[in-house]
Design a protein around this motif. Structure first.
Motif, short mmCIF file in Angstrom:
data_model
loop_
_atom_site.label_atom_id
_atom_site.label_comp_id
_atom_site.label_asym_id
_atom_site.label_seq_id
_atom_site.Cartn_x
_atom_site.Cartn_y
_atom_site.Cartn_z
N UNK A 41 0.83 -1.20 0.00
CA UNK A 41 0.00 0.00 0.00
C UNK A 41 0.87 1.25 0.00
N UNK A 42 1.93 1.25 0.81
CA UNK A 42 2.83 2.40 0.85
C UNK A 42 3.48 2.63 -0.51
N UNK A 43 3.95 1.54 -1.12
CA UNK A 43 4.59 1.66 -2.43
C UNK A 43 3.59 2.15 -3.47
N UNK A 44 2.35 1.68 -3.41
CA UNK A 44 1.34 2.10 -4.37
C UNK A 44 1.07 3.60 -4.28
N UNK A 73 3.25 6.00 -2.69
CA UNK A 73 4.43 6.87 -2.66
C UNK A 73 5.50 6.49 -3.67
N UNK A 74 5.38 5.34 -4.30
CA UNK A 74 6.42 4.91 -5.24
C UNK A 74 5.84 4.10 -6.39
N UNK A 75 4.62 4.44 -6.79
CA UNK A 75 3.98 3.68 -7.87
C UNK A 75 4.75 3.82 -9.17
N UNK A 76 5.20 5.03 -9.47
CA UNK A 76 5.95 5.24 -10.71
C UNK A 76 7.24 4.43 -10.67
N UNK A 77 7.92 4.46 -9.54
CA UNK A 77 9.16 3.70 -9.39
C UNK A 77 8.92 2.21 -9.57
N UNK A 78 7.86 1.69 -8.94
CA UNK A 78 7.59 0.26 -9.00
C UNK A 78 7.24 -0.19 -10.41
N UNK A 79 6.37 0.56 -11.08
CA UNK A 79 5.97 0.17 -12.44
C UNK A 79 7.16 0.21 -13.39
N UNK A 80 7.94 1.28 -13.32
CA UNK A 80 9.09 1.39 -14.21
C UNK A 80 10.19 0.40 -13.86
N UNK A 89 4.03 12.02 -10.51
CA UNK A 89 3.99 12.05 -9.05
C UNK A 89 2.72 12.69 -8.54
N UNK A 90 2.25 13.75 -9.24
CA UNK A 90 1.02 14.40 -8.80
C UNK A 90 -0.19 13.49 -8.92
N UNK A 91 -0.16 12.55 -9.89
CA UNK A 91 -1.29 11.66 -10.07
C UNK A 91 -1.20 10.42 -9.20
N UNK A 92 0.00 9.84 -9.13
CA UNK A 92 0.15 8.53 -8.48
C UNK A 92 0.83 8.59 -7.12
#
Length: 601
Positions: free
Chosen positions: A314-317, A319-326, A436-439
């Motif tokens: 949940x935290x990654x989703x 605060x770091x969704x862009x990082x995780x997906x990429x 970042x503003x969206x995710x």
């Protein structure tokens, strides 16, 4: 006429300078974000207790390692820093902010394994990821242990790339610094070893199938020996290498002893050589024993694994969704996808795979290893993910450039392209800000104490509206005359007996403060730095008698406000949450004392 290839070399040098410029620009940006209004958030409970005991160490010079508040780095370093700067919220967080801010420079250590654009994108993730930004502005060890371990790995990789042993000394020092901040360093080393073993196994299996086991073993042994000889640079490589092993070990041990040795025993040993054996024993064996007794023999890891894993995700989703997906994109691309711009198909780089394995191991391991369900533990999952994410973002940028390019020379049409790494920092900033503003909404509230932002803000964070009241209490304590400045009134509320009450206030001078002292956090930090004289009464005490001659500040749980208010005429009362929710506190401030403090009388 220039010699053949001189132009290529010059172009490469210019490009490399642009890469460094891009990384430096992102580092400056990251530092600015971390340092801006650094004291604008009220201390968290964890910050409050470590800050309090740092002030006690600075005053008394007494220190012993206590694993419950992790490594001694912050107490030792901030204890020294407070001799130069006043102990404010900003100065207490300064070291963490600086270390987190310069971390993007570490991307340059991996330049032999990442192309120029990937180095810049890695720096961008390290600089701008919301989770790394938030906890770089937090006096806690997670960013410190992660940054030092990340940089230690970088110097080890650089040593293998350049065959220069000096990088191993730097790596050893950084690993020791990491261990001085938190025992999580052990998990980093285990993840490094595990990821490395997987790489060796993959490559060994592939080569053995092709060349046979014996031939492979001989070839690898010879290659290792040639590498060691190259590093040693001497006709007697074994002796040189042994001397370097000893030197690297001495560097590591010296830093560990400096931070973990009890004070003032360490300073006494400088003039008394016979005392060194005891100091060394306490700094090494004694510290390990303390750590094992608490974290291994104790029940610190007795937690519901799936619940903790879900919280990490949940935290990654958030605060770091862009990082995780990429990161997923980068891992797949590096192994299987042919890119544009002369990027070869399936480079399958060992370093990218290593980082992916490291990140997966961290995601699986941290929910089992951590003792508290807190978003800061996701820092250790995001850090390795930034490497494959950098590969993924670089790939996306190249594909975007190729997709929008207009190259019609016969029609005289212009060519639109994404600029090279130096200018790409601007493109990255725009892209990461937008996504970042969206995710990752946490990118917009690095000082947040909002109870709606619990994916990143840990539950023991007071609300910022308490800052004015805390400042008034400090001012009153500084101007008040003799006697008690602040009285805590115990109450049986919030499923606790005698909230705030401590039978002997002097017991809080050492770690493991008794009774309801921890309920007061983070107030002890603010009260200690203002030299406030503090006392408390129990929930069973006679309120009328105890408050007949009340001090200028009285603090009680809001649920017990009605028991106190009738006895405090001439007091102004304010209520604030000292957690994100369900811990509301009533502060009674004497009107005359407040006016006197504000006027400086």
């Amino acid at each position: 006429m220039s010699p053949p290839g001189s132009g290529d070399h010059r172009d490469r040098s210019v490009t490399d300078r642009r890469t460094v410029a891009g990384v430096v620009l992102l580092t400056i940006l990251g530092l600015a974000i971390r340092l801006y209004d650094l004291g604008g958030r009220v201390f968290h409970w964890d910050e409050g207790r470590v800050g309090y005991w740092t002030l006690r160490y600075a005053e008394t010079g007494h220190f012993e390692y206590e694993p419950i508040i992790h490594g001694p780095f912050l107490r030792i370093v901030n204890g020294a820093l407070f001799g130069v700067l006043p102990p404010t919220d900003a100065s207490a967080r300064l070291v963490v902010a600086l270390v987190g801010g310069i971390l993007p420079l570490g991307a340059l250590l991996f330049r032999a394994h990442l192309d120029r654009l990937e180095v810049v994108t890695l720096a961008a993730f390290l600089s701008l990821n919301p989770l790394l930004v938030y906890y770089s502005r937090f006096m806690r060890n997670d960013v410190l242990v992660g940054a030092f371990a990340f940089l230690a790995l970088g110097f080890v990789v650089r040593a293998l790339d350049t065959r220069q042993v000096r990088h191993l000394y730097a790596g050893s020092a950084l690993l020791a610094l990491s261990l001085s901040t938190k025992a999580n360093t052990i998990l980093y080393v285990l993840c490094f070893l595990g990821a490395g073993a997987l790489l060796v196994d993959h490559r060994l299996a592939r080569v053995v199938r092709r060349d046979g086991l014996r031939s492979t073993a001989v070839d690898w042994a010879q290659a290792c020996w040639r590498g060691l000889v190259a590093v040693a640079g001497d006709r007697h490589p074994v002796g040189v290498l042994l001397s370097h092993v000893v030197g690297i070990g001495v560097v590591f041990l010296a830093i560990i002893v400096f931070f973990y040795a009890p004070r003032p025993d360490l300073y006494r040993a400088i003039g008394s050589p016979e005392a060194w054996s005891g100091v060394l024993h306490e700094a090494t064996v004694g510290s390990v024993r303390e750590l094992v007794d608490l974290w291994i023999k104790g029940d610190m890891q007795d937690n519901p694994y799936l619940t903790y894993l879900g919280h990490e995700l949940e935290t990654i989703a958030h605060a770091a969704a862009v990082t995780a997906v990429l990161a997923v994109v980068g891992f797949i691309v590096d192994g299987h996808v042919r890119g544009r711009d002369r990027v070869p198909a399936g480079r399958n780089r060992a370093f990218v795979a290593f980082a992916a394995y490291w990140g997966i191991a961290s995601l699986i391991g941290y929910p089992a290893a951590t003792d508290i369900n807190a978003p800061w533990s996701a820092v250790h999952i995001v850090l390795p993910a930034t490497i494959p994410a950098a590969v993924g973002l670089a790939y996306v940028l190249r594909e975007c450039r190729a997709a929008i390019a207009i190259d019609d020379s016969t029609a005289g049409s212009p060519t639109i392209h994404v600029p090279e790494p130096g200018s790409a920092a601007i493109v990255l900033l725009i892209a990461l800000t937008a996504t970042g503003g969206l995710l990752a909404p946490t990118a917009t509230y690095w000082n947040s104490t909002n109870s709606d932002h619990t994916a990143v803000v840990q539950w023991a964070q007071p609300h910022n509206d308490a800052s004015e009241t805390i400042a008034d209490i400090e001012a009153i304590a500084s101007h008040h005359g003799d006697g008690t400045d602040v009285l805590f009134v115990g109450a049986d509320v919030d499923s606790r007996d005698d909230t705030f009450y401590v039978a002997d206030e002097s017991d809080a001078d050492e770690m493991y403060a008794p009774g309801g002292w921890n309920d007061r956090l983070p107030l002890p930090w603010y009260l200690e730095r203002s030299d406030a004289r503090v006392d408390s009464i129990s929930a069973d005490a006679d309120r009328e008698e105890a408050l007949a001659d009340a001090p200028p500040v009285v603090i009680v749980h809001a649920d017990a406000r009605g028991e106190v208010e009738p006895h405090l005429d001439g007091y102004r009362v304010r209520e604030h949450q000292l957690r994100l929710w369900n811990f509301r506190i009533a502060f009674f401030l004497e009107e005359d004392a407040l006016r006197a403090a504000r006027s400086g009388e």
